[in-house]
Design a protein around this motif. Structure first.
Motif, mmCIF file in Angstrom:
data_model
loop_
_atom_site.group_PDB
_atom_site.id
_atom_site.type_symbol
_atom_site.label_atom_id
_atom_site.label_comp_id
_atom_site.label_asym_id
_atom_site.label_seq_id
_atom_site.Cartn_x
_atom_site.Cartn_y
_atom_site.Cartn_z
ATOM 1 N N PRO A 14 0.835 -1.210 0.000
ATOM 2 C CA PRO A 14 0.000 0.000 0.000
ATOM 3 C C PRO A 14 0.868 1.259 0.000
ATOM 4 C CG PRO A 14 -0.863 -1.598 1.538
ATOM 5 C CD PRO A 14 0.442 -2.151 1.060
ATOM 6 N N ARG A 67 -4.566 9.834 -8.597
ATOM 7 C CA ARG A 67 -3.579 8.790 -8.286
ATOM 8 C C ARG A 67 -3.075 8.068 -9.533
ATOM 9 N NH1 ARG A 67 -5.059 4.441 -5.412
ATOM 10 N NH2 ARG A 67 -7.227 4.475 -6.140
ATOM 11 N N SER A 85 0.206 5.787 -5.183
ATOM 12 C CA SER A 85 -0.564 5.743 -3.930
ATOM 13 C C SER A 85 -1.568 4.590 -3.942
ATOM 14 C CB SER A 85 -1.293 7.076 -3.717
ATOM 15 O OG SER A 85 -0.369 8.145 -3.677
ATOM 16 N N LYS A 87 -3.811 1.392 -3.190
ATOM 17 C CA LYS A 87 -4.569 0.964 -2.013
ATOM 18 C C LYS A 87 -4.948 -0.507 -2.178
ATOM 19 C CE LYS A 87 -6.740 5.544 -1.830
ATOM 20 N NZ LYS A 87 -8.038 6.269 -1.824
ATOM 21 N N GLU A 89 -7.745 -1.776 -2.118
ATOM 22 C CA GLU A 89 -8.949 -1.878 -2.960
ATOM 23 C C GLU A 89 -8.652 -1.710 -4.442
ATOM 24 O OE1 GLU A 89 -8.517 0.085 -0.256
ATOM 25 O OE2 GLU A 89 -9.482 2.055 -0.537
ATOM 26 N N ASP A 90 -7.420 -1.390 -4.802
ATOM 27 C CA ASP A 90 -7.022 -1.362 -6.205
ATOM 28 C C ASP A 90 -6.649 -2.760 -6.718
ATOM 29 O OD1 ASP A 90 -5.318 1.689 -5.487
ATOM 30 O OD2 ASP A 90 -7.238 1.479 -6.531
#
Length: 116
Positions: A14, A67, A85, A87, A89-90
């Motif tokens: 992350p 991002r 950046s 996350k 959830e990506d």
């Protein structure tokens, strides 16, 4: 024969970054809208970003604005997705797409996993 080949996926922590590439062949670049989509486990495929071949106008999903950056190099027949950046959830399989009024082409995808 139309081919879209993605690369650049992998495991990242992350906050980290990755750059995806999509090399395409068999299409006339200026006739297509190029894009990146993603599909997370158990979810539907969703649009991430698009770029117009002529003019380079871009559009992004709200979840990635600020991002991610989509770009293209017509000389190399390549579309990129710079992802910063990142996350958890990506996490998803990311697909390259070439779309015109008549046809829709997809690559096979590259897996991006964001995890510590």
């Amino acid at each position: 024969q139309v081919q879209l080949v993605e690369s650049g996926g992998g495991l990242v922590q992350p906050g980290g970054s990755l750059r995806l590439s999509c090399v395409f062949s068999g299409i006339t670049f200026r006739w297509y809208v190029m894009g990146w989509y993603r599909q997370a486990p158990g979810k539907e495929r969703e649009l991430v970003a698009t770029i117009l071949s002529v003019g380079g106008t871009t559009d992004y999903a709200d979840s990635v604005k600020g991002r991610f950056t989509i770009s293209r190099d017509s000389g190399k027949n390549t579309v990129y997705l710079q992802m910063n950046s990142l996350k958890p959830e990506d996490t998803a399989v990311y697909y390259c797409n070439a779309r015109s009024n008549l046809v829709n082409y997809w690559g096979k995808g590259t897996l991006v996993t964001v995890s510590s």
